[in-house]
Write an enzyme that holds these catalytic residues in place. Sequence first.
Site: not given
Ligand SMILES: Cc1ncc(COP(=O)(O)O)c(C=O)c1O
Length: 371
Positions: A39, A135, A164, A220, A266, A312-314
Amino acid sequence: MKEFYRDSWVEIKLAHIDYNIKQLTKRLRKETNIYAVVKANGYGHGDIEVARTAIDAGAKRLAVALLDEAIKLREAGIHVPILVMGRVRPADVPVAVKYEITLTCYQKEWLEEVRQLELEKPVTVHLKWDTGMGRIGIRSTTELLDNLKLLKHKAFYLEGIFTHFATADEENLGHFESQLVHFQRLREVFEKNWQEKVLFHTGNSAASMRFPDKMFDFVRFGISMYGLYPSPTVKLEQPIDLKPALSLQSRLIHVKKVEPGTTISYGATYTAQTEEWIGTVPLGYADGIRRGLQGSEVLVNGKRCEIVGRICMDQFMLRLTEQAKVGDLVTVIGKQDQEEIEMDELAEKLETINYEIACMISSRVPRIYVD
Ligand SMILES: Cc1ncc(COP(=O)(O)O)c(C=O)c1O
């Protein structure tokens, strides 16, 4: 690769991602497989490139937060199962079905709405259990039974169950243990009320690195796949050797010697105390170099140099330790000679976590991939 015309870039070593996955796999039980969590553009590393590397290294599946992220991977020609771990609007479920993307469910009302849709085939879903993260997810056995009743409808194929952990990276594991107990309690009820086999997955990086024997069908694997430890506690334990995959590089675009009393940037917040060499770097807060990094260090010619004056921005400015040249390499994250600036160092300065540092490098900075 797209051409770029600027002197700043992110370098990703895909071989390190491959290494990290193989290190983790070694500790897992033989029957535990890996979801590579890609993600947020692969935590800023590039989702498509990381996904392909992870699959080659043995990850069987991918996980993302949004349907849009899953579609991007499909459109890049990636065919492994992809799980969207966040909520997808019921009206968008037909799109997920078309792209063969697995969705997360946990609300009776969501299941009732989706049941009304005319789907070309059942939507594959994983049921999310909130065992203590607070969550999303079902929490009680009543909610579980309500959801299971609806999941029997032909619109759904319940393939998996997941939860999770909120504190698997911490020293105090009390809450983690209580989540395991909550999970086990729900599992007993589930097994009495559901005959078909499903896949279970619970562990993020921290849980799967520290407690591989408590994991189920899948883990995961997010932050640690990128070579970063989930927390200082896990880093100290070092259950697995990891290699960071990302470095952030730039080049000096201006070098000048200034007189004592000269102010920089700045607000004129920095004043040179003596004759000083000041370098200018073409990165700024529009690239994700937050203004709060004023006062932290980067590497030039193997030496640590302080960021002086407001970012700065850049662009931002450095106090060089010695004369340097336009074009000299500036490492904001990564190694030069014996020195290294880790993401954790920037995280500490910004009072945040390495996850946020990886995600904050904006899309304006080109990513280049090396083996
Ligand atoms: C539902 C879920 N599973 C797994 C992960 C992966 O977690 P990590 O990056 O700590 O391995 C995340 C990341 O936030 C998550 O939201």
